[in-house]
Design an enzyme around this catalytic site. Structure first.
Site, PDB file in Angstrom:
ATOM      1  CG  PHE A  40      11.553  17.813 134.502  1.00 16.61           C
ATOM      2  CD1 PHE A  40      10.371  18.429 134.969  1.00 16.61           C
ATOM      3  CD2 PHE A  40      11.794  16.606 134.409  1.00 16.61           C
ATOM      4  CE1 PHE A  40      10.028  17.604 136.283  1.00 16.61           C
ATOM      5  CE2 PHE A  40      11.270  15.612 135.300  1.00 16.61           C
ATOM      6  CZ  PHE A  40      10.115  16.661 136.292  1.00 16.61           C
ATOM      7  CD  GLN A  79      -1.620  23.200 126.756  1.00 15.04           C
ATOM      8  OE1 GLN A  79      -2.418  23.115 125.602  1.00 15.04           O
ATOM      9  NE2 GLN A  79      -1.538  24.328 127.062  1.00 15.04           N
ATOM     10  CB  SER A  80       3.974  20.483 125.812  1.00 13.76           C
ATOM     11  OG  SER A  80       4.902  20.326 127.008  1.00 13.76           O
ATOM     12  CG  ASP A 133      12.328  14.426 147.178  1.00 17.31           C
ATOM     13  OD1 ASP A 133      12.681  14.801 146.133  1.00 17.31           O
ATOM     14  OD2 ASP A 133      12.432  15.211 148.199  1.00 17.31           O
ATOM     15  N   GLY A 140      -5.079  28.111 101.473  1.00 15.36           N
ATOM     16  CA  GLY A 140      -4.944  27.392  99.898  1.00 15.36           C
ATOM     17  C   GLY A 140      -5.173  28.181  98.828  1.00 15.36           C
ATOM     18  N   GLY A 141      -5.386  27.838  97.727  1.00 10.40           N
ATOM     19  CA  GLY A 141      -5.506  28.662  96.399  1.00 10.40           C
ATOM     20  C   GLY A 141      -6.979  29.139  96.151  1.00 10.40           C
ATOM     21  CD  GLN A 142     -10.230  26.756  95.047  1.00 12.08           C
ATOM     22  OE1 GLN A 142     -10.903  27.710  94.524  1.00 12.08           O
ATOM     23  NE2 GLN A 142      -9.798  25.764  94.436  1.00 12.08           N
ATOM     24  CE1 TYR A 152       5.228  27.648 131.592  1.00 18.41           C
ATOM     25  CE2 TYR A 152       7.005  29.367 131.664  1.00 18.41           C
ATOM     26  CZ  TYR A 152       6.368  28.406 132.224  1.00 18.41           C
ATOM     27  OH  TYR A 152       6.791  27.834 133.490  1.00 18.41           O
ATOM     28  CD  GLU A 153       0.524  27.098 122.674  1.00 16.49           C
ATOM     29  OE1 GLU A 153       0.718  26.085 123.331  1.00 16.49           O
ATOM     30  OE2 GLU A 153       0.521  27.527 121.459  1.00 16.49           O
ATOM     31  CG  ASP A 186       2.046  24.614 126.104  1.00 12.86           C
ATOM     32  OD1 ASP A 186       3.256  24.255 125.807  1.00 12.86           O
ATOM     33  OD2 ASP A 186       1.660  25.190 126.663  1.00 12.86           O
ATOM     34  NE  ARG A 197      19.024  21.299 137.311  1.00 10.00           N
ATOM     35  CZ  ARG A 197      18.782  21.924 136.393  1.00 10.00           C
ATOM     36  NH1 ARG A 197      19.690  21.957 135.412  1.00 10.00           N
ATOM     37  NH2 ARG A 197      17.481  22.451 136.203  1.00 10.00           N
ATOM     38  CE  LYS A 210      15.918  17.872 142.147  1.00 12.54           C
ATOM     39  NZ  LYS A 210      15.609  19.423 142.148  1.00 12.54           N
TER      40      LYS A 210
HETATM   41  N1  COA Z   1      10.813  15.445 143.006  1.00 11.74           N
HETATM   42  C1  COA Z   1      11.470  16.256 143.340  1.00 11.74           C
HETATM   43  N2  COA Z   1      11.989  17.544 142.465  1.00 11.74           N
HETATM   44  C2  COA Z   1      11.248  17.601 141.284  1.00 11.74           C
HETATM   45  C3  COA Z   1      10.236  16.278 141.022  1.00 11.74           C
HETATM   46  C4  COA Z   1      10.089  15.517 141.801  1.00 11.74           C
HETATM   47  N3  COA Z   1       8.912  14.539 141.678  1.00 11.74           N
HETATM   48  N4  COA Z   1       9.603  16.815 139.866  1.00 11.74           N
HETATM   49  C5  COA Z   1       9.958  17.954 139.559  1.00 11.74           C
HETATM   50  N5  COA Z   1      11.042  18.337 140.240  1.00 11.74           N
HETATM   51  C6  COA Z   1      11.937  19.499 140.225  1.00 11.74           C
HETATM   52  C7  COA Z   1      12.974  19.166 139.082  1.00 11.74           C
HETATM   53  O1  COA Z   1      14.106  18.532 139.312  1.00 11.74           O
HETATM   54  C8  COA Z   1      13.470  20.759 138.843  1.00 11.74           C
HETATM   55  O2  COA Z   1      14.386  21.122 139.738  1.00 11.74           O
HETATM   56  P1  COA Z   1      15.951  21.664 139.682  1.00 11.74           P
HETATM   57  O3  COA Z   1      15.504  22.734 138.393  1.00 11.74           O
HETATM   58  O4  COA Z   1      16.389  22.260 140.885  1.00 11.74           O
HETATM   59  O5  COA Z   1      16.870  20.724 138.841  1.00 11.74           O
HETATM   60  C9  COA Z   1      12.135  21.564 139.342  1.00 11.74           C
HETATM   61  O6  COA Z   1      11.322  20.720 139.862  1.00 11.74           O
HETATM   62  C10 COA Z   1      11.297  22.357 138.230  1.00 11.74           C
HETATM   63  O7  COA Z   1      11.447  21.945 136.885  1.00 11.74           O
HETATM   64  P2  COA Z   1      11.265  22.850 135.768  1.00 11.74           P
HETATM   65  O8  COA Z   1      10.898  22.134 134.486  1.00 11.74           O
HETATM   66  O9  COA Z   1      12.483  23.801 135.668  1.00 11.74           O
HETATM   67  O10 COA Z   1       9.852  23.511 136.506  1.00 11.74           O
HETATM   68  P3  COA Z   1       9.733  25.131 135.955  1.00 11.74           P
HETATM   69  O11 COA Z   1       8.139  25.528 136.549  1.00 11.74           O
HETATM   70  O12 COA Z   1      10.783  26.183 136.332  1.00 11.74           O
HETATM   71  O13 COA Z   1       9.832  25.487 134.204  1.00 11.74           O
HETATM   72  C11 COA Z   1       8.894  24.850 132.131  1.00 11.74           C
HETATM   73  C12 COA Z   1       8.477  25.061 133.418  1.00 11.74           C
HETATM   74  C13 COA Z   1       7.557  24.316 131.607  1.00 11.74           C
HETATM   75  C14 COA Z   1       9.054  26.270 131.566  1.00 11.74           C
HETATM   76  C15 COA Z   1       9.949  23.883 131.772  1.00 11.74           C
HETATM   77  O14 COA Z   1       9.827  22.744 132.631  1.00 11.74           O
HETATM   78  C16 COA Z   1      10.420  23.827 130.315  1.00 11.74           C
HETATM   79  O15 COA Z   1      10.959  24.734 129.656  1.00 11.74           O
HETATM   80  N6  COA Z   1       9.927  22.765 129.852  1.00 11.74           N
HETATM   81  C17 COA Z   1      10.287  22.322 128.490  1.00 11.74           C
HETATM   82  C18 COA Z   1       9.679  22.931 127.529  1.00 11.74           C
HETATM   83  C19 COA Z   1       7.953  22.758 127.857  1.00 11.74           C
HETATM   84  O16 COA Z   1       7.475  21.649 127.855  1.00 11.74           O
HETATM   85  N7  COA Z   1       7.133  23.958 127.867  1.00 11.74           N
HETATM   86  C20 COA Z   1       5.731  23.944 127.867  1.00 11.74           C
HETATM   87  C21 COA Z   1       5.168  23.641 129.210  1.00 11.74           C
HETATM   88  S1  COA Z   1       3.347  23.515 128.853  1.00 11.74           S
END
Ligand code: COA
Length: 476
Positions: free
Chosen positions: A147, A67-68, A123, A297-299, A188-189, A218, A154, A125
């Site tokens: 991310f 979402q964010s 992809d 506020g103050g009201q 998360y949120e 978010d 990475r 990677k």
């Molecule tokens: N191709 C290959 N790999 C991909 C990719 C793509 N196109 N897009 C994403 N990935 C991989 C990433 O490289 C990562 O892999 P790794 O950890 O092995 O290096 C993996 O997908 C997942 O990324 P991640 O961000 O860790 O996802 P998650 O689902 O585990 O965590 C959050 C989700 C939201 C908790 C985390 O992203 C976060 O803390 N974000 C920052 C704060 C934030 O925005 N939070 C609010 C979200 S609404």
């Protein structure tokens, strides 16, 4: 001597007149040349709303999910940026499949946060995928990501690497926390609402901390990030180089809670008199308490029942006893003597009795619907806010008219309602276009944005960099 003085006065009175003539002449010349010769930028002669959009020409490499980040890039897309959403082949943004209401279709969670974007699957990677990303980095202005900490690095996409490939690139990130003890945490949120000071100051004094329905962690942080990006783009016009933009969710929430940090410091000077706990003679501890529905506020304000509250959970109204309209309030509720009675006439005198005063006002509001109360109060400038349900908001014609609530058509889910762009620009009008299907624009982007030949495209596709691994490969 007198004559000399007269002459001087005459000359002085003539001076500004000459200046006015000069300015008018300059204005005339500027209009004639449309600002060009005077060194000023061109002034469009096209009608408002028909000369591109605020961010036309800006291209965003959108690595956001959930979402964010998507809130931020959706806003930029509404403002005219070309947003290219990079998604993982076969999976895409995880929200496509979360809280699904129509089987086989992208969820509302996804569709309502990804309007006006294009989707490409890569992809990141895979070596060939990495090469495609490099090419995209060269032709984009901003990379936005949210991310978990370290994930972008990475992938090999460190700031140093990106900056080397494209020194003009702005790299914008949402993270849960800024640098410090929690910088590596996934957030998360509601984690952000708790860590940013919102939860400890929301709810009733006698109850536990509460999170709010507004997604201040978010969507709120996405908004902050969008402002950072637009500012960085503006600075780049001068410096020619990109920069890193970071919006941490804890910081974003705290920014929205700044009045509570204000109150924290005011506590040193004595009790917070506008909090109802002061009127109830309950001592304050050493941190800002939860203030229920007290106004910030103050009201003094509170939520009061209206007609039908017994069966309708939203038959309530927020009522503010603003000092300048105290007389009007007294007349409406049938307590005209309170206008002059020393026990009620001043805000200070009323503070210890607010509970009883709101109970009396509530006897009056309970005789009418929230809309009737609003109509009567608005006429005499008493600030009130009906508690609108999401159903009422969805059906409100004025919000449809302004494009704040829009109906969007989608090929696999059909028609659905969404929130349109809440920021209205008179020369950059947003149309809300449906969210992309997973990888819908992959070919289009490779061909039109990266100018790759059909041969190159086929080669990249055959390498597997743009598609999900086959089932057998996955199992292996
Ligand atoms: N191709 C290959 N790999 C991909 C990719 C793509 N196109 N897009 C994403 N990935 C991989 C990433 O490289 C990562 O892999 P790794 O950890 O092995 O290096 C993996 O997908 C997942 O990324 P991640 O961000 O860790 O996802 P998650 O689902 O585990 O965590 C959050 C989700 C939201 C908790 C985390 O992203 C976060 O803390 N974000 C920052 C704060 C934030 O925005 N939070 C609010 C979200 S609404």
């Amino acid at each position: 001597m007198a004559k000399k003085k007269q002459k001087k006065a005459k000359a002085a009175s003539r001076k500004p007149a000459r200046k006015v003539v000069k300015l008018a002449a300059a204005r005339k010349a500027k209009n004639k040349t449309n600002g060009k010769q005077s060194g000023l930028p061109r002034v469009s002669s096209k009608p408002y709303g028909q000369d591109g959009k605020a961010l036309t020409g800006v291209r965003i490499l959108d690595f956001t999910h959930v979402q964010s980040g998507p809130t931020c890039t959706q806003l930029l897309a509404w403002l005219g940026a070309d947003v290219i959403k990079v998604e993982r082949p076969g999976i895409g943004d995880i929200t496509r499949g979360q809280l699904v209401d129509v089987k086989g279709a992208d969820s509302l969670y996804f569709t309502m946060l990804n309007h006006n974007k294009r989707s490409i699957t890569i992809d990141s990677k895979h070596p060939q995928g990495k090469r495609v990303l490099d090419e995209l980095i060269k032709v984009c202005d901003v990379l936005v990501e949210n991310f978990a900490p370290g994930a972008l690095d990475r992938m090999g996409l460190t700031w140093e690497y990106i900056h080397k490939v494209n020194p003009r690139m702005i790299v914008a990130s949402v993270k849960g926390f800024g640098p410090g003890p929690y910088e590596d945490c996934k957030v998360y949120e509601n984690v952000a609402q708790c860590a940013g000071g919102s939860a400890s100051t929301t709810g009733f004094r006698e109850g536990p901390p509460l999170v709010t329905g507004a997604q201040i962690g978010d969507s709120g942080t996405g908004l902050h990030l969008a402002l950072g990006i637009v500012s960085a783009l503006y600075q780049r016009n001068r410096t020619g180089r990109g920069q890193k933009v970071l919006a941490a969710m804890q910081d974003g929430v705290l920014n929205l809670c700044r009045v509570k940090l204000r109150d924290q410091q005011r506590l040193k000077a004595g009790p917070l008199t506008e909090y109802s706990q002061y009127g109830e003679n309950i001592p304050f501890a050493d941190s800002v308490p939860r203030a229920g529905n007290d106004s910030g506020g103050g009201q003094p304000g509170w939520i009061l029942k209206c007609k039908g509250w017994e069966t309708d959970p939203d038959a309530y109204i927020y009522f503010i006893t603003q000092a300048p309209v105290w007389a009007e309030i007294c007349d409406l509720i049938g307590e005209p003597s309170w206008k002059t009675d020393a026990e009620y006439a001043t805000p200070r005198a009323r503070l210890p009795k607010l509970k009883a005063i709101f109970a009396r006002i509530e006897q009056w509001t309970m005789t009418m619907s929230k809309f009737e109360v609003m109509e009567i109060c608005n006429k005499v400038d008493i600030p009130v806010g009906p508690i609108l349900s999401m159903k009422e908001i969805a059906e409100e014609p004025s919000l449809r008219k302004t494009g704040t609530v829009v109906e969007v058509d989608h090929p696999t889910r059909g028609k659905y309602l969404s929130v349109g762009n809440p920021i209205k620009l008179s020369d950059s009008i947003s149309e809300v276009r449906r969210s992309p299907l997973l990888g819908e624009h992959t070919d289009e982007i490779l061909k039109d944005v990266l100018k790759l030949s059909s041969k190159d495209i086929t080669e990249i596709k055959n390498s597997g960099a743009l598609s999900a691994p086959k089932k057998e490969e996955k199992a292996a």
